[in-house]
Design a protein around this motif. Structure first.
Motif, short mmCIF file in Angstrom:
data_model
loop_
_atom_site.label_atom_id
_atom_site.label_comp_id
_atom_site.label_asym_id
_atom_site.label_seq_id
_atom_site.Cartn_x
_atom_site.Cartn_y
_atom_site.Cartn_z
N PHE A 1 47.80 83.92 60.25
CA PHE A 1 48.74 82.94 59.73
C PHE A 1 48.06 81.65 59.27
O PHE A 1 48.46 81.05 58.28
N ARG A 2 47.00 81.23 59.98
CA ARG A 2 46.36 79.95 59.68
C ARG A 2 45.02 80.10 58.95
O ARG A 2 44.41 79.10 58.57
N GLY A 3 44.55 81.29 58.81
CA GLY A 3 43.26 81.50 58.16
C GLY A 3 42.11 81.27 59.14
O GLY A 3 42.25 81.45 60.36
N VAL A 4 40.95 80.88 58.62
CA VAL A 4 39.77 80.65 59.46
C VAL A 4 39.97 79.34 60.22
O VAL A 4 40.19 78.28 59.62
N LEU A 5 39.90 79.42 61.54
CA LEU A 5 40.09 78.23 62.36
C LEU A 5 38.87 77.31 62.25
O LEU A 5 37.74 77.78 62.14
N PRO A 6 39.06 76.00 62.29
CA PRO A 6 37.93 75.07 62.09
C PRO A 6 37.01 74.94 63.29
O PRO A 6 35.93 74.37 63.17
N GLU A 7 37.42 75.48 64.45
CA GLU A 7 36.58 75.34 65.64
C GLU A 7 35.61 76.52 65.74
O GLU A 7 35.94 77.66 65.40
N THR A 8 34.42 76.23 66.24
CA THR A 8 33.41 77.25 66.50
C THR A 8 33.41 77.57 67.99
O THR A 8 33.39 76.66 68.84
N VAL A 9 33.46 78.85 68.34
CA VAL A 9 33.53 79.28 69.73
C VAL A 9 32.12 79.53 70.25
O VAL A 9 31.32 80.21 69.60
N GLY A 10 31.82 78.97 71.45
CA GLY A 10 30.50 79.11 72.03
C GLY A 10 30.31 80.38 72.84
O GLY A 10 31.13 81.31 72.79
N GLU A 11 29.23 80.42 73.61
CA GLU A 11 28.89 81.61 74.39
C GLU A 11 29.88 81.82 75.54
O GLU A 11 30.47 80.87 76.04
N GLY A 12 30.03 83.11 75.94
CA GLY A 12 30.91 83.46 77.05
C GLY A 12 32.01 84.40 76.61
O GLY A 12 32.05 84.88 75.48
N THR A 13 32.95 84.67 77.55
CA THR A 13 34.10 85.54 77.30
C THR A 13 35.33 84.68 77.03
O THR A 13 35.62 83.74 77.78
N HIS A 14 36.07 85.02 75.97
CA HIS A 14 37.19 84.19 75.53
C HIS A 14 38.40 85.06 75.24
O HIS A 14 38.28 86.28 75.03
#
Length: 284
Positions: free
Chosen positions: A47-60
């Protein structure tokens, strides 16, 4: 008979519980994703396209079907490519360039939107060839060797500046190989041969000049010696010549005496003493 419906109901409840647990496990698995060390993730939302935040290491967590993670490798990676470029004096040279690149983590969503996951293969070869051709065209063919550090610095600065326009960081840029075309190599070889021949000709000319000077000095010395001998002979007679003759005879006699293969036979009457025989003995 009363136990039959109860057993069926119990089994039905177990099947429903197992199905519910399976669905819950599937939903949980689909809702989790892992980002390993040296990686970052970019989330695409339907719905929003590519989110502007970058996700770091780990499980999400993410929303299944609605969101999808794309993993980027942010570690430094090597790239090698070659370019055939023309110099200022219209010679063709072949250069091999080695790059160490990584993406700018803060701009990973922009990189994904504009270039995709294979951003480096799309950008680095094109800007590398562009920069190499622009820099090499500023120098003559021989200057690429004599001024190689300066050429490398120009290529490095230009590539780092161009890569930053695409949010790519270059940790190192180096020219690892440089070769010339066949025509230029043959021309260099002929030039070296001509220089060697010129040096050899200079040596022969200098040698001939020294020999000429030595011959003049030797002739002047012999002329002066002959003049002195003539003056001495005119003043003292032929005694000097006889003295030189005697000295030469003594030197010859000394050389013959030292040789084991030469026997001396006295002349005159003393020659008859050879082997204790005389001329009268041969007549008998």
């Amino acid at each position: 008979m009363a136990g039959g419906p109860a057993a069926v109901s119990f089994l039905t409840n177990i099947a429903k519980a197992a199905a519910g647990l399976g669905i819950a496990a599937s939903l949980t698995s689909a809702s989790l994703y892992t980002v390993d060390g040296g990686e970052r993730a970019v989330i695409f939302d339907r719905f929003r396209g590519v989110l502007p935040e970058t996700v770091g290491e780990g499980t999400h967590f993410l929303v299944p079907w609605l969101q999808k993670p794309f993993i980027f490798d942010i570690r430094t990676r090597p790239h090698n490519f070659s370019s055939n470029s023309g110099t200022k004096d219209l010679q063709m040279v072949n250069l091999t360039l080695r790059l160490l690149s990584r993406p700018d983590v803060q701009h990973l969503p922009t990189i994904f939107t504009s270039l995709g996951l294979e951003y480096d293969d799309k950008v680095l070869p094109s800007i590398g060839n562009e920069v190499l051709k622009a820099v090499v065209a500023q120098f003559n063919a021989d200057q690429l060797l004599t001024e190689r550090p300066h050429v490398s610095a120009l290529v490095r600065d230009a590539l780092i500046r161009r890569a930053r326009e695409f949010n790519i960081i270059l940790d190192d840029v180096a020219i690892t190989h440089l070769s010339y075309g066949i025509e230029f190599s043959l021309a260099v070889e002929k030039k070296q041969v001509a220089q060697q021949e010129a040096e050899r000709s200079k040596f022969l000319v200098a040698k001939a000049e020294q020999e000429r000077r030595a011959a003049i000095v030797r002739a002047e010395g012999e002329s002066e010696s002959a003049r002195l001998i003539s003056e001495a002979t005119a003043m003292a007679g032929t005694g000097l010549i006889e003295l030189r003759r005697i000295e030469a005879a003594k030197e010859i006699a000394a050389e013959l005496a030292r040789s084991p293969n030469v026997a001396y036979i006295p002349s005159g009457e003393n020659g008859k003493m050879l082997l204790g025989l005389n001329a009268a003995g041969f007549g008998r």
